[in-house]
Scaffold this active site. Structure first.
Site, PDB file in Angstrom:
ATOM      1  CG  HIS A  68      -1.754   1.175   1.443  1.00 31.91           C
ATOM      2  ND1 HIS A  68      -3.120   1.177   1.295  1.00 31.91           N
ATOM      3  CD2 HIS A  68      -1.422   2.442   1.800  1.00 31.91           C
ATOM      4  CE1 HIS A  68      -3.582   2.381   1.541  1.00 31.91           C
ATOM      5  NE2 HIS A  68      -2.571   3.179   1.866  1.00 31.91           N
ATOM      6  CD  GLU A  69       1.826   3.617   3.720  1.00 31.70           C
ATOM      7  OE1 GLU A  69       2.163   4.696   3.172  1.00 31.70           O
ATOM      8  OE2 GLU A  69       0.763   3.480   4.344  1.00 31.70           O
ATOM      9  CG  HIS A  72       0.493   6.066  -0.764  1.00 28.99           C
ATOM     10  ND1 HIS A  72      -0.596   6.677  -1.308  1.00 28.99           N
ATOM     11  CD2 HIS A  72       0.037   5.442   0.362  1.00 28.99           C
ATOM     12  CE1 HIS A  72      -1.667   6.426  -0.567  1.00 28.99           C
ATOM     13  NE2 HIS A  72      -1.313   5.673   0.454  1.00 28.99           N
TER      14      HIS A  72
HETATM   15 ZN   LIG Z   1      -2.321   5.175   2.234  1.00 29.45          ZN
END
Ligand SMILES: [Zn+2]
Length: 378
Positions: A68-69, A72
Site C-alpha cells: 500500500h505504502e 503511494h
Molecule cells: Zn495510504
C-alpha cells in the site's frame, strides 16, 4: 512520532523502516488471531496450526501495508517527489515525502494509489482463493480469506476523508483543484480530519461506557491518532508555506546580550540576568567565538555556595552541530533541527562567530502573525 525505527531493506531506492512499536503490535496481532479470530472462523484445528496461521497472517499484514505504502511512493517518485522512506508503525504505515505534491492532480493520484492497490490485492487474493478451490475449513483458505478482507478494510479505513489519511488527501486535491488555493484546501481538509478523529474517539468512548472495552479503546486510540496527525499536518504545512524562501537570518535576533565564558555565575545573575531577564544567554569569548548557551534554569543544579567561584563556562550547553545553525540555512531546516533535537534555541554561527540567536518561540510567533495577516500563497 512513536520513537525509534529500524531500517529493514530498500526497494526502488526507498528505505523501508519498521517502528519498534511494530514488533510488539505484531506479537499482539498474532496472538489475537491464533486464540480468537481463526478459531472463530473455523473450529477444531490444532493449536499449533492456529499459531502458524497467526504468524503467516502477520507476515501477510506486513506486506499488505508495505505494498500500500509502496504504491503511494512509486506514484510520488513518478511525479518527481523524492521519498525519504517508508515506516511501518502502530497504525499501519507512513510513506514520508521530502516535498509536498505540486499539483492537485499529482496529489490525487498519489493518494488514491494506496487504497487502489489494497483493493487490487484483496481482489487478487479472492481470485486465488476461488481458483484454488480451497474451502472454509482449510487453513490456507481461511488465511487467504482473512488477508483479502484485511486489504479491503485497509482501503476503506484509509479512504476516510480525514486528512492526512488518503481519503483526506483526495478531498484536499478536490478542494484544491476547484479553488486553486492549496493552503485553504489543506486547512479545510485538516479541520475535517480533526473533527472525524474526534468523532471516532467519541464513538470509542461510548463503546467503553457500553462495556466493549477492547474495541472501544482501540477506536479512542485511532481517533486521537487521526486528530493529532491532522493538527500536526496543519501546523506543518502552514509553517512550510510561511517559512519557505526565508533564511535563518530573517528570523534570528541579532541584537543580543552575551556573556563571557569566565564570568562567575553569581556575577552573571547579578549584572546580567536580573537586569535583562532573559531565559538564556549566548556565551561568547573575547574573539567573538560562540562557545555555548547558558540557560538561567541550569543555575538550580549548582549549589548556592559555588556561585561566586564557578564560571558560566561550566554550566553552559557547549556549541555543537545540534545547537548551532548557519544564518543562510533555510528557516524550515532550522525548524526541523529544533524538532529533531528538542532544542528550543539555536546559536546562529558564521565562521565560528556568533551572529544571532534563533528561538522556537520567535518562529512560532512569526508563524502565528503571518497566518493572521498574510494572504495565503496561491
Ligand atoms: Zn495510504
Amino acid at each position: 512520532m512513536f520513537g525509534s525505527s529500524l531500517t529493514l531493506f530498500r526497494v526502488f531506492g526507498i528505505e523501508i523502516k519498521v517502528n519498534l512499536s511494530w514488533a510488539f503490535i505484531a506479537l499482539l496481532i498474532a496472538w489475537s488471531l491464533a486464540s480468537g479470530t481463526f478459531p472463530d472462523m473455523h473450529e477444531g484445528l490444532a493449536k499449533a496450526t492456529y499459531w502458524a496461521m497467526g504468524i503467516l497472517a502477520v507476515v501477510g499484514i506486513f506486506f499488505s501495508i508495505l505494498l500500500h505504502e509502496l504504491a503511494h511512493s512509486l506514484v510520488a517518485l513518478k511525479h518527481g517527489i523524492p521519498m525519504r522512506g517508508i515506516t511501518l508503525h502502530l497504525f499501519g504505515g507512513a510513506a514520508e515525502m521530502e516535498a509536498e505534491p505540486t499539483s492537485a492532480r499529482a496529489e490525487f493520484l498519489m493518494a488514491i494509489a494506496g487504497p487502489a492497490s489494497s483493493v487490487a490485492i484483496g481482489l487478487i487474493l479472492r481470485l486465488v482463493l476461488w481458483a484454488s478451490g480451497l474451502g472454509g475449513d482449510d487453513p490456507a483458505g481461511i488465511l487467504l480469506r482473512y488477508l483479502a478482507t484485511l486489504n479491503f478494510i485497509l482501503a476503506a479505513f484509509n479512504m476516510l476523508p480525514a486528512f492526512p489519511l488518503d481519503g483526506g488527501r483526495v478531498l484536499r486535491a478536490a478542494l484544491w483543484s476547484r479553488s486553486g488555493d492549496r493552503a485553504a484546501a489543506t486547512r479545510t481538509a485538516a479541520r475535517i480530519g480533526g473533527a472525524i478523529g474526534f468523532g471516532i474517539a467519541g464513538l470509542g468512548l461510548l463503546e467503553i461506557l457500553a462495556g466493549a472495552f477492547g474495541g472501544g479503546l482501540w477506536l479512542v486510540l485511532i481517533g486521537f491518532f487521526i486528530r493529532s496527525a491532522a493538527q500536526t499536518a496543519e501546523i506543518d504545512l502552514a509553517a512550510r508555506s510561511v517559512f519557505t524562501g526565508h533564511a535563518v537570518a530573517d528570523y534570528m535576533t541579532a541584537d543580543l546580550i552575551t556573556v563571557g565564558p569566565n564570568m562567575a555565575v553569581g556575577d552573571f545573575l547579578e549584572t546580567v540576568v536580573y537586569r535583562s531577564r532573559h531565559a538564556a544567554y549566548p556565551v561568547v569569548d573575547g574573539a567573538g567565538t560562540a562557545r555555548g548557551l547558558v540557560q538561567v534554569g541550569s543555575l538550580h543544579r549548582l549549589p548556592r555556595e559555588d556561585w561566586a567561584t564557578t564560571p558560566v563556562l561550566s554550566i553552559m550547553d557547549p556549541a555543537s552541530p545540534e545547537t548551532t545553525v548557519s544564518p543562510d540555512r533555510p528557516a524550515v531546516d532550522a525548524l526541523e533541527q529544533m524538532q529533531r533535537t528538542g532544542q528550543g534555541r539555536l546559536l546562529v554561527v558564521a565562521d565560528g562567530k556568533l551572529v544571532g540567536l534563533l528561538t522556537l518561540k520567535d518562529l512560532l510567533e512569526t508563524l502565528s502573525l503571518r497566518m493572521q495577516f498574510d494572504r495565503p500563497a496561491k
